[in-house]
Design an enzyme around this catalytic site. Sequence first.
Site, short mmCIF file in Angstrom:
data_model
loop_
_atom_site.label_atom_id
_atom_site.label_comp_id
_atom_site.label_asym_id
_atom_site.label_seq_id
_atom_site.Cartn_x
_atom_site.Cartn_y
_atom_site.Cartn_z
N ARG A 1 8.26 0.64 4.01
CA ARG A 1 7.23 1.38 3.29
C ARG A 1 7.68 1.72 1.87
O ARG A 1 6.90 1.73 0.94
CB ARG A 1 6.93 2.66 4.08
CG ARG A 1 6.06 3.67 3.41
CD ARG A 1 4.62 3.30 3.44
NE ARG A 1 3.81 4.31 2.76
CZ ARG A 1 2.48 4.20 2.65
NH1 ARG A 1 1.86 3.17 3.17
NH2 ARG A 1 1.78 5.14 2.02
N CYS B 1 7.23 1.46 9.45
CA CYS B 1 6.98 1.77 10.86
C CYS B 1 5.47 1.84 11.14
O CYS B 1 4.71 2.41 10.37
CB CYS B 1 7.63 3.11 11.22
SG CYS B 1 9.41 2.98 11.39
N LYS C 1 18.23 9.13 3.87
CA LYS C 1 17.48 7.89 3.61
C LYS C 1 16.32 8.17 2.68
O LYS C 1 16.11 7.47 1.68
CB LYS C 1 16.94 7.33 4.93
CG LYS C 1 15.86 6.26 4.77
CD LYS C 1 15.41 5.67 6.07
CE LYS C 1 14.28 6.40 6.69
NZ LYS C 1 12.93 6.16 6.12
N ASN C 2 15.56 9.22 2.97
CA ASN C 2 14.32 9.47 2.24
C ASN C 2 14.54 10.11 0.87
O ASN C 2 13.59 10.21 0.09
CB ASN C 2 13.36 10.29 3.09
CG ASN C 2 12.87 9.50 4.30
OD1 ASN C 2 13.08 8.29 4.37
ND2 ASN C 2 12.27 10.17 5.25
N ILE D 1 -2.33 3.00 0.63
CA ILE D 1 -1.68 3.46 -0.61
C ILE D 1 -2.72 3.91 -1.63
O ILE D 1 -2.46 3.95 -2.84
CB ILE D 1 -0.75 2.37 -1.21
CG1 ILE D 1 -1.54 1.09 -1.55
CG2 ILE D 1 0.41 2.04 -0.27
CD1 ILE D 1 -0.74 0.08 -2.37
N ASP D 2 -3.88 4.28 -1.13
CA ASP D 2 -4.98 4.67 -2.04
C ASP D 2 -4.62 5.85 -2.93
O ASP D 2 -4.99 5.89 -4.12
CB ASP D 2 -6.24 4.98 -1.24
CG ASP D 2 -6.01 6.06 -0.19
OD1 ASP D 2 -4.95 6.03 0.47
OD2 ASP D 2 -6.86 6.96 -0.06
N ARG E 1 17.39 1.14 10.84
CA ARG E 1 16.70 1.25 9.55
C ARG E 1 16.97 2.61 8.91
O ARG E 1 16.94 2.75 7.70
CB ARG E 1 15.20 1.07 9.74
CG ARG E 1 14.79 -0.35 10.10
CD ARG E 1 13.31 -0.52 9.98
NE ARG E 1 12.87 0.11 8.74
CZ ARG E 1 11.60 0.48 8.53
NH1 ARG E 1 10.70 0.28 9.45
NH2 ARG E 1 11.25 1.04 7.40
N ASP F 1 8.72 13.58 11.28
CA ASP F 1 9.81 12.65 11.63
C ASP F 1 10.66 13.17 12.79
O ASP F 1 11.46 12.41 13.34
CB ASP F 1 10.71 12.39 10.42
CG ASP F 1 9.96 11.64 9.33
OD1 ASP F 1 10.44 11.61 8.19
OD2 ASP F 1 8.87 11.11 9.63
N ARG G 1 -1.38 3.98 7.08
CA ARG G 1 -0.50 4.11 5.91
C ARG G 1 -1.04 3.38 4.69
O ARG G 1 -0.40 2.52 4.11
CB ARG G 1 0.91 3.63 6.27
CG ARG G 1 1.47 4.33 7.50
CD ARG G 1 2.92 4.04 7.72
NE ARG G 1 3.75 4.94 6.90
CZ ARG G 1 5.09 4.92 6.94
NH1 ARG G 1 5.71 4.05 7.70
NH2 ARG G 1 5.79 5.76 6.18
C1 EPZ Z 1 7.47 9.60 3.68
O1 EPZ Z 1 6.59 8.53 3.96
C2 EPZ Z 1 8.70 9.36 4.53
N1 EPZ Z 1 9.32 8.09 4.16
C3 EPZ Z 1 8.30 9.32 6.01
O2 EPZ Z 1 9.48 9.15 6.77
C4 EPZ Z 1 7.67 10.67 6.36
O3 EPZ Z 1 7.23 10.63 7.70
C5 EPZ Z 1 6.47 10.93 5.44
O4 EPZ Z 1 6.90 10.86 4.06
C6 EPZ Z 1 5.86 12.30 5.68
O5 EPZ Z 1 6.83 13.29 5.50
C7 EPZ Z 1 10.08 8.05 3.04
O6 EPZ Z 1 10.23 9.03 2.33
C8 EPZ Z 1 10.72 6.74 2.73
P1 EPZ Z 1 3.06 10.12 3.05
P2 EPZ Z 1 5.24 8.30 3.07
O7 EPZ Z 1 2.57 9.33 1.90
O8 EPZ Z 1 5.52 8.63 1.67
C9 EPZ Z 1 -1.41 9.24 4.29
C10 EPZ Z 1 10.87 8.14 8.38
O9 EPZ Z 1 10.82 8.04 9.62
N2 EPZ Z 1 -1.52 8.56 3.00
O10 EPZ Z 1 3.44 11.55 2.86
O11 EPZ Z 1 4.70 6.97 3.40
C11 EPZ Z 1 -0.50 8.48 5.24
O12 EPZ Z 1 -1.21 7.42 5.87
C12 EPZ Z 1 9.61 7.94 7.56
O13 EPZ Z 1 11.91 8.39 7.72
C13 EPZ Z 1 -2.77 8.07 2.60
O14 EPZ Z 1 -3.75 8.21 3.30
O15 EPZ Z 1 4.30 9.41 3.73
C14 EPZ Z 1 -0.06 9.54 6.18
O16 EPZ Z 1 -1.06 9.73 7.17
C15 EPZ Z 1 8.38 7.66 8.43
N3 EPZ Z 1 -2.86 7.43 1.41
C16 EPZ Z 1 0.04 10.79 5.30
O17 EPZ Z 1 -0.73 10.49 4.13
C17 EPZ Z 1 -1.77 7.24 0.59
O18 EPZ Z 1 -1.93 6.65 -0.49
C18 EPZ Z 1 1.46 11.11 4.87
O19 EPZ Z 1 1.97 9.99 4.21
C19 EPZ Z 1 -0.52 7.73 1.02
C20 EPZ Z 1 -0.42 8.39 2.23
#
Ligand code: EPZ
Length: 425
Positions: free
Chosen positions: A93, A117, A22-23, A124-125, A402, A311, A122
């Site tokens: 997301r 989720c 998926k990812n 997007i900064d 999902r 995950d 989460r």
């Molecule tokens: C990806 O999400 C995956 N989703 C998630 O899998 C996975 O848990 C995550 O990476 C971490 O490995 C997909 O790839 C579709 P991040 P993503 O940006 O990109 C913070 C699943 O179950 N952050 O690495 O959203 C954020 O809040 C899903 O398959 C900011 O603060 O994860 C989090 O605490 C769940 N600001 C941490 O970073 C930002 O702009 C990691 O988030 C972006 C993220």
Amino acid sequence: MAEIEIFGGGTLRGELSVQGSKNAVLPMMAAAVLNRGVTVIEHVPDIQDVRCMMEILCFLGCQCTLDRNGRMTIDAGTLSGSCIRKEDMEKMRSSVILLGPLLARQGKACIYYPGGCMIGKRPIDLHLKALRQFGAIIEEDETTGQVTASASGKDGSLSGAVVELPYPSVGATENAVFAAVAAEGESFLSGCAREPEVAALCHMLNRMGARIFGIGTSRLRITGGLPLHGCTVRAEGDRIAAGTYLIAAAAAGGEIEISGICSGELSSLTSLLEEGGAVLYREPRRIYLRQDRPFRRICVKTGPYPDFPTDLQSPLLALMSVSGGGLVEETVFESRFKTAQELNKMGASVTVLGQRAEIKEGRCLRGCRVRACDLRGGAALVTAGLTAEGRTLVEQSEYISRGYEDICRDLSRLGGKLRYCGTDT
Ligand code: EPZ
């Protein structure tokens, strides 16, 4: 409301080749927007999030089909839009990783804060900060959640930049890579996420004509502005789905063989399972696991790849609840322990203190009605149901659909006794 009914008590035995990742597939679908023609992705899982991404691409003017063999064809030659509807953004997301490709292709984009989720704030900064460094002008409306972006270069182009990500965010890395591939000149990214799905995206972009160096590391050098063309790529097996099923076998006992994945991507899990007493044999694309003794107490801390994946944290809670227990520290998301309360309804003893959870040694859970509150938490409850006495009913199992193409099919193939019931809303 969709439900899954599980009759626990048996061990798991059998072989399974897992679905496509998926990812990995979701960012690959976004990458297709950069090509003014046809792109083909094979081994695509037919899951809710993929269907949602297809809807968004079609709304933007692309042609997108997925056949019964998991072969997806995207023709982005007809791309006409640059705005994504709020209701579509809120479904998952991953919608946010269309921001970079739309900016690159259309010179502008209008999106909304994404859904996904409920495992943390989460924000997007990091995405927006990185894109601004490529010359994007981005405005956010905190009240409506709308984000409008435009490329400030001549004729709506982006320019190469030196970007240091303060945290290895997977999504922010993917958006930064998209912008760098389209931007005029060289870009140097550091602090990048090293997840295999990010590497797969970079390999795909290079197949499309991009020039990305340092793939798989936290530092990427990208020569942007090159003409891109179509390609045919095959998605890797889903390492999180594979890990979920390995954990389920360690919890229920038995012996299984998982294939169709890159076993090296699961090293943090396989070494932890061996520490707990599982017997594993690994080949580059197959993993065999035997669990025929009580699983020992373990301690684990989640983190960005190659650390233990967040995950798989929820499924691991289920395993620890029916074995030697232990400690889990969650460092990636702020509220990813919601499943603990549902496991406790089944007789587990999980105590959550902030970002840490303590799991008391347990032997047997009792089946009951529980509720999934996110994708991986739902998979954890199914895992717990496989080991519990009697019948477990997991409500809101649409969360599970999902990300898992057919968790009942997969676990039934391994000897699990479970089925969908209830109305799939
Ligand atoms: C990806 O999400 C995956 N989703 C998630 O899998 C996975 O848990 C995550 O990476 C971490 O490995 C997909 O790839 C579709 P991040 P993503 O940006 O990109 C913070 C699943 O179950 N952050 O690495 O959203 C954020 O809040 C899903 O398959 C900011 O603060 O994860 C989090 O605490 C769940 N600001 C941490 O970073 C930002 O702009 C990691 O988030 C972006 C993220």
